[in-house]
Design a protein around this motif. Structure first.
Motif, mmCIF file in Angstrom:
data_model
loop_
_atom_site.group_PDB
_atom_site.id
_atom_site.type_symbol
_atom_site.label_atom_id
_atom_site.label_comp_id
_atom_site.label_asym_id
_atom_site.label_seq_id
_atom_site.Cartn_x
_atom_site.Cartn_y
_atom_site.Cartn_z
ATOM 1 N N ALA A 74 0.629 -1.064 -0.116
ATOM 2 C CA ALA A 74 -0.053 0.052 -0.031
ATOM 3 C C ALA A 74 0.864 1.234 -0.049
ATOM 4 N N LEU A 75 2.109 1.274 0.684
ATOM 5 C CA LEU A 75 2.785 2.379 0.708
ATOM 6 C C LEU A 75 3.490 2.792 -0.634
ATOM 7 N N ASN A 76 3.912 1.673 -1.363
ATOM 8 C CA ASN A 76 4.536 1.990 -2.456
ATOM 9 C C ASN A 76 3.631 2.258 -3.653
ATOM 10 N N ARG A 77 2.569 1.582 -3.872
ATOM 11 C CA ARG A 77 1.789 1.844 -4.992
ATOM 12 C C ARG A 77 1.487 3.064 -5.545
ATOM 13 N N ALA A 78 0.651 4.038 -4.748
ATOM 14 C CA ALA A 78 0.273 5.185 -5.120
ATOM 15 C C ALA A 78 1.663 6.268 -5.577
ATOM 16 N N ALA A 79 2.639 6.124 -4.849
ATOM 17 C CA ALA A 79 3.894 6.820 -5.001
ATOM 18 C C ALA A 79 4.597 6.657 -6.234
ATOM 19 N N ASN A 80 4.666 5.567 -6.441
ATOM 20 C CA ASN A 80 5.282 4.784 -7.632
ATOM 21 C C ASN A 80 4.368 5.291 -8.937
ATOM 22 N N PHE A 81 3.143 5.232 -8.742
ATOM 23 C CA PHE A 81 2.471 5.816 -9.896
ATOM 24 C C PHE A 81 2.647 7.128 -10.053
ATOM 25 N N PHE A 82 2.597 7.966 -9.092
ATOM 26 C CA PHE A 82 2.608 9.314 -9.125
ATOM 27 C C PHE A 82 3.779 10.063 -9.775
ATOM 28 N N LYS A 83 5.110 9.242 -9.449
ATOM 29 C CA LYS A 83 6.275 9.690 -9.998
ATOM 30 C C LYS A 83 6.832 9.129 -11.287
ATOM 31 N N HIS A 84 6.280 7.953 -11.766
ATOM 32 C CA HIS A 84 6.803 7.568 -13.059
ATOM 33 C C HIS A 84 5.735 7.224 -13.989
ATOM 34 N N ALA A 85 6.128 7.442 -15.232
ATOM 35 C CA ALA A 85 5.254 7.425 -16.244
ATOM 36 C C ALA A 85 5.899 6.643 -17.470
ATOM 37 N N ASP A 86 7.042 6.176 -17.325
ATOM 38 C CA ASP A 86 7.917 5.306 -18.217
ATOM 39 C C ASP A 86 7.229 4.008 -18.817
ATOM 40 N N LYS A 87 6.464 3.264 -17.975
ATOM 41 C CA LYS A 87 6.061 1.853 -18.490
ATOM 42 C C LYS A 87 4.523 2.073 -18.688
ATOM 43 N N ASP A 88 3.936 3.098 -18.110
ATOM 44 C CA ASP A 88 2.403 3.137 -18.486
ATOM 45 C C ASP A 88 2.116 4.573 -18.318
ATOM 46 N N PRO A 89 2.590 5.026 -19.705
ATOM 47 C CA PRO A 89 1.976 6.718 -19.626
ATOM 48 C C PRO A 89 0.576 7.085 -19.647
ATOM 49 N N ASP A 90 -0.471 6.031 -20.215
ATOM 50 C CA ASP A 90 -1.627 6.372 -20.053
ATOM 51 C C ASP A 90 -2.525 5.667 -19.150
ATOM 52 N N GLY A 91 -1.373 5.154 -17.861
ATOM 53 C CA GLY A 91 -2.180 4.492 -16.779
ATOM 54 C C GLY A 91 -2.781 5.297 -16.012
ATOM 55 N N THR A 92 -3.998 4.468 -15.462
ATOM 56 C CA THR A 92 -4.947 4.964 -14.192
ATOM 57 C C THR A 92 -4.606 4.544 -12.809
ATOM 58 N N LEU A 93 -4.860 4.911 -11.585
ATOM 59 C CA LEU A 93 -4.747 4.330 -10.536
ATOM 60 C C LEU A 93 -6.030 4.760 -9.665
ATOM 61 N N GLU A 94 -6.540 3.598 -9.032
ATOM 62 C CA GLU A 94 -7.663 3.447 -8.152
ATOM 63 C C GLU A 94 -6.906 4.106 -6.821
ATOM 64 N N PHE A 95 -6.739 5.341 -6.302
ATOM 65 C CA PHE A 95 -6.344 5.850 -5.430
ATOM 66 C C PHE A 95 -6.658 5.685 -4.138
ATOM 67 N N ARG A 96 -6.121 4.994 -3.299
ATOM 68 C CA ARG A 96 -6.881 4.837 -1.879
ATOM 69 C C ARG A 96 -6.257 5.792 -0.678
ATOM 70 N N THR A 97 -6.928 6.751 -0.796
ATOM 71 C CA THR A 97 -6.546 8.000 -0.010
ATOM 72 C C THR A 97 -6.493 7.941 1.515
ATOM 73 N N ASP A 98 -7.125 6.415 1.887
ATOM 74 C CA ASP A 98 -6.644 6.141 3.141
ATOM 75 C C ASP A 98 -5.123 5.538 3.488
ATOM 76 N N VAL A 99 -4.381 5.623 2.433
ATOM 77 C CA VAL A 99 -3.176 5.055 2.524
ATOM 78 C C VAL A 99 -2.366 6.460 3.053
ATOM 79 N N VAL A 100 -2.538 7.497 2.595
ATOM 80 C CA VAL A 100 -1.945 8.888 2.910
ATOM 81 C C VAL A 100 -1.616 8.992 4.362
ATOM 82 N N PRO A 101 -2.401 8.608 5.302
ATOM 83 C CA PRO A 101 -1.941 8.657 6.860
ATOM 84 C C PRO A 101 -0.829 7.687 7.094
ATOM 85 N N LEU A 102 -0.868 6.510 6.240
ATOM 86 C CA LEU A 102 0.218 5.571 6.616
ATOM 87 C C LEU A 102 1.689 6.160 6.123
ATOM 88 N N THR A 103 1.466 6.812 4.999
ATOM 89 C CA THR A 103 2.742 7.378 4.336
ATOM 90 C C THR A 103 3.508 8.528 5.419
#
Length: 185
Positions: A74-103
């Motif tokens: 959970a910690l890695n998923r969103a952050a990696n999505f937000f900072k990289h687009a090299d492998k999936d430039p058109d990707g989307t993420l179902e962002f679980r905002t409940d992860v933010v407090p854990l980060t």
């Protein structure tokens, strides 16, 4: 105002984290909060690695063993999505905002372990987190500084009141050592 600022990596991470916590209690953009908190956490974990300081929320006893894989994923998923687009430039993420407090929790804990002190924002955040998620952390993970940061009758979902407590503590610049009993750096 100077256009050049000399800043250490710990100072940069602390500033990112403090702003992330401020934005969290202001209920601002969770993508921006996650990005700031994760950047701070990454820098602090890297520094900790060089100093022999483990990242306890990734590597240790604080998180219940049966939830550790879920936690790290959970910690890695969103952050990696937000900072990289090299492998999936058109990707989307179902962002679980409940992860933010854990980060934020991970970054705040690492700031304490690397800098050997609390800042007001981390005291308020830890107090809120411990009371909001009592099933996640071990009871002995709570220090007296954390326990005292928020009154016990504060509604944990009333962010206006939490923001007031946060601002009051920040003005006092109350800080403490973390983990308890460790010498100052």
């Amino acid at each position: 105002m100077s256009l050049v600022e000399n800043i250490s990596k710990v100072q940069a991470a602390e500033r990112q984290l403090r702003l992330a916590i401020q934005l969290f209690f202001e209920r601002r953009d969770p993508v921006a909060i996650e990005t700031l908190a994760y950047a701070a956490s990454t820098v602090l974990r890297d520094i900790g690695g060089h100093r022999g300081v483990e990242a306890p929320l990734r590597d240790s006893e604080i998180i219940r063993p049966e939830r550790k894989t879920e936690w790290i994923s959970a910690l890695n998923r969103a952050a990696n999505f937000f900072k990289h687009a090299d492998k999936d430039p058109d990707g989307t993420l179902e962002f679980r905002t409940d992860v933010v407090p854990l980060t934020i929790l991970e970054a705040a804990d690492m700031l304490g372990r690397v800098a050997h002190r609390w800042v007001p924002e981390t005291l308020v955040f830890f107090s809120w987190f411990v009371r909001k998620h009592p099933d996640l952390l071990r009871p002995d993970a709570v220090t007296p500084e954390i326990a005292a940061a928020l009154a016990s009758d504060v509604d944990l979902d009333d962010f206006d009141t939490l923001r007031e407590a946060f601002q009051k503590l920040c003005k006092s610049e109350k800080a403490g050592r973390w983990p308890p009993g460790e010498p100052a750096a």
